[in-house]
Design an enzyme around this catalytic site. Structure first.
Site, short mmCIF file in Angstrom:
data_model
loop_
_atom_site.label_atom_id
_atom_site.label_comp_id
_atom_site.label_asym_id
_atom_site.label_seq_id
_atom_site.Cartn_x
_atom_site.Cartn_y
_atom_site.Cartn_z
N HIS A 1 0.93 -0.08 -10.41
CA HIS A 1 0.00 -0.90 -9.63
C HIS A 1 -0.36 -2.18 -10.39
O HIS A 1 -1.54 -2.50 -10.61
CB HIS A 1 -1.26 -0.13 -9.27
CG HIS A 1 -1.95 -0.69 -8.05
ND1 HIS A 1 -2.61 0.10 -7.15
CD2 HIS A 1 -2.07 -1.96 -7.58
CE1 HIS A 1 -3.13 -0.65 -6.18
NE2 HIS A 1 -2.80 -1.92 -6.43
N ARG B 1 0.85 -1.18 0.00
CA ARG B 1 0.00 0.00 0.00
C ARG B 1 0.89 1.24 0.00
O ARG B 1 1.88 1.30 0.73
CB ARG B 1 -0.93 0.02 1.22
CG ARG B 1 -2.01 -1.06 1.19
CD ARG B 1 -3.07 -0.73 0.16
NE ARG B 1 -4.12 -1.73 0.05
CZ ARG B 1 -4.15 -2.69 -0.84
NH1 ARG B 1 -3.16 -2.83 -1.69
NH2 ARG B 1 -5.16 -3.54 -0.89
#
Length: 311
Positions: free
Chosen positions: A274, A226
């Site tokens: 990502h 994250r």
């Protein structure tokens, strides 16, 4: 009785998931069902939900037995005050294997010093022999499903692997640590550090200036977990000083990463968009169908989120 399943994600996800979900539901023995993006709230039995989807107020879905998240991350939904039903996070074989492959690839890339050869085609004969994997110390922060699988893959390749988690874990062949002292020990030995913690109030900025300073000089940081796990200013400062040799980052506080962000231009940062792991529609659909089957059979749901822990 017909099972009413609301698909509460964006339209493009519906196009991606409708057919796999129907196959998975029928494969799980659920044949009398309605799967739709438009079901009256009081009629919904189960909700397949994405945190950025159309449903943000869960209060009207008073008969819903469970919200089944399409994503592994639940930080953008678990704090919703209207969420009254059980929430299951996505633990998907395809997602897990994708993360293992990405992490293993980048750990090997840094371990072997591949960047120098890939980008150093300038006529210089660089014969730098890397140590063996057994001589390279890798620490993983976070030993949940993803962290444990990555730790096991790296252990299989021979790396000296240390894992840290909030609660004590016991994984074969992995040095497992917990607590604040354990975190300091895991950081202190991390020649390569992999971040796979969930985003919670306790993990935000877990890698700050003080903790970066505990790492060996010249260490590498890999973050597919994250974005908010890292204090960006502290990391950039450590990279500028040479304390950290390189950072490979797949997740960020703001995504897509803004073009003006200093990570893009920093010579010691690799940005990936990502892609470390993505939910796969076929395998994720089978996870969702299994939880619906369990709900209808009166069995416990899989992968329920603990609201107190946030994951």
């Amino acid at each position: 009785m017909t099972v009413q399943i609301l698909f509460a994600a964006k339209e493009e996800r519906w196009a991606q998931y409708e057919a796999p979900l129907r196959r998975a539901l029928e494969g799980a023995g659920i044949t009398d069902y309605v799967l739709s993006r438009d079901i009256a709230p009081e009629a919904v039995d189960y909700m397949v939900v994405a945190p950025n989807g159309p449903v943000q107020d869960f209060a009207p879905y008073r008969n819903c037995k469970a919200a089944l998240n399409l994503w592994a991350g639940v930080e953008n939904i678990i704090g919703n005050p209207t969420l009254h039903m059980p929430l299951a996070r996505m633990v998907d074989h395809g997602l897990t294997r994708g993360m293992v492959e990405w992490v293993t690839g980048h750990v090997l890339r840094h371990h072997l010093g591949m960047d120098a050869h890939i980008h150093g085609q300038d006529g210089k004969w660089r014969k730098d022999i890397p140590p063996l994997a057994e001589e390279r110390r890798v620490s993983i922060l976070g030993l949940g499903e993803l962290g444990a699988e990555c730790a096991d893959a790296l252990r299989y390749l021979g790396f000296d692997v240390t894992g840290w988690s909030r609660s004590q874990k016991d994984l074969p062949g992995i040095r497992c640590l917990a607590g604040e002292e354990g975190l300091a020990e895991a950081l202190g030995t991390a020649e390569i550090l992999v971040l796979l913690l969930p985003k919670t109030a306790d993990t935000e900025n877990v890698l700050n200036a003080e903790r970066i300073a505990q790492m060996p000089r010249g260490a590498v940081i890999i973050n597919p977990g994250r974005g908010p796990l890292i204090d960006d200013d502290a990391l950039l400062a450590a990279l500028d000083e040479g304390r950290i040799a390189h950072a490979t980052l797949d997740v960020f506080r703001t995504e897509p990463l803004p073009p003006e962000h200093p990570y893009w231009a920093h010579p010691s940062v690799t940005v990936t968009p990502h892609i470390a792991s993505e939910t796969r529609d076929e395998t994720a659909s089978r996870v969702i169908a299994e939880n619906i089957r369990r709900g209808e059979a009166g069995e416990p749901f899989l992968h329920l989120v603990d609201p107190k822990l946030g994951y």
